[in-house]
Design an enzyme around this catalytic site. Sequence first.
Site, PDB file in Angstrom:
ATOM      1  N   ASP A  70      29.052  34.300  47.279  1.00  0.00           N
ATOM      2  CA  ASP A  70      30.086  33.520  47.954  1.00  0.00           C
ATOM      3  C   ASP A  70      29.636  32.962  49.303  1.00  0.00           C
ATOM      4  O   ASP A  70      28.717  33.476  49.944  1.00  0.00           O
ATOM      5  CB  ASP A  70      31.313  34.396  48.204  1.00  0.00           C
ATOM      6  CG  ASP A  70      32.155  34.594  46.971  1.00  0.00           C
ATOM      7  OD1 ASP A  70      31.655  34.344  45.857  1.00  0.00           O
ATOM      8  OD2 ASP A  70      33.325  35.009  47.107  1.00  0.00           O
ATOM      9  N   HIS A 217      27.298  37.969  48.790  1.00  0.00           N
ATOM     10  CA  HIS A 217      27.381  36.795  49.655  1.00  0.00           C
ATOM     11  C   HIS A 217      25.993  36.270  50.033  1.00  0.00           C
ATOM     12  O   HIS A 217      25.102  37.046  50.387  1.00  0.00           O
ATOM     13  CB  HIS A 217      28.157  37.139  50.926  1.00  0.00           C
ATOM     14  CG  HIS A 217      29.594  37.447  50.678  1.00  0.00           C
ATOM     15  ND1 HIS A 217      30.017  38.643  50.139  1.00  0.00           N
ATOM     16  CD2 HIS A 217      30.717  36.699  50.876  1.00  0.00           C
ATOM     17  CE1 HIS A 217      31.341  38.636  50.010  1.00  0.00           C
ATOM     18  NE2 HIS A 217      31.787  37.475  50.444  1.00  0.00           N
TER      19      HIS A 217
END
Length: 246
Positions: A70, A217
Site C-alpha cells: 500500500d 507497505h
Amino acid sequence: MKRRSRTTLLAAGAALALVSTLGVSAGPSYASLPSSGVVATSRPTPKPLLHPTSTPYRHTGRSAIALTFDDGPDPTWTPQVLALLRKYHVKATFCLIGVNVKAHPDLVRKIAADGHTLCNHTMRHDLHLKSKSRSAIDADLRATSRLITRASGGVRPTYFRAPGGNWAGVIVSVARKQGMASLGWTVDPRDWAKPPSSSIVARVRAGEAPGVIVLMHDGGGDRSRTVAACKVLLPELTAKYRLTRL
C-alpha cells in the site's frame, strides 16, 4: 423417435465430457476471489468478482497467498520491493495513492510491466472517506483510477482498498459500480508503524495460512524495515505456498 432420443443423449454426453475435460465450471462463486497467479497460462486473466455485500474480500478463496503493498509508489522503496519480487518470481498487488501516481508515473509503468495488479487506494489516502457524500467518493475513485490508467499505459485498476481499512457499504457500492472489487486483508503485520523487521516477519509467520491476504507497505514513509522483512519472508513463503497477484 427412439433413434432421435438416443442421438440427443449421445450429444449431451459428449458435451458433458468436453466440459469436464476443459475444467469449465457451472458459474462464478462469490466465495472465491479470482487470481491470475504467478505462472502464465493460455487462459486470459479473469476479472475480479464484484462483491455483492457491503464488506471487502479478506481471503483469496484458494490455497495461494496474496501479498499486497500500500501507499506507493515511492521512489525509494517501490523499486526495492519490485526487485525482490522479481528475484523470487512473485506477482503481487499494489494499492496506489493518486498523488503518488501523479508524481511518479514511471514507477506505475514499472509495476504494471512486471505483471503486478494495480489497485485504487484513493487520491490522498483519506481516512475519513466513508463520511463523505456518495458523489465525493465517486469523484475521488474515478480521478484516482484515471491517473493510474494513464500512468500505467492503459491498465485500469480492478480493485479498490479503503485507506486504513475504514470500510462502509457506500464505498463498496461505489467501487462496484466503477468495476472494482473491494479488497481487504487477513494478515496485518503493522509494518506501517515501523516496528523492527523481526516483528514484521514474526507477525506474518504467525498469520500465514492458505488463502490469506497479507498487508504491507512500499510507501507512506521509511519502509526499510518492510524491505528487510521481505528479504526473509519471500524465500520462506515461496518454499511453502504459491504466491499470487489478485
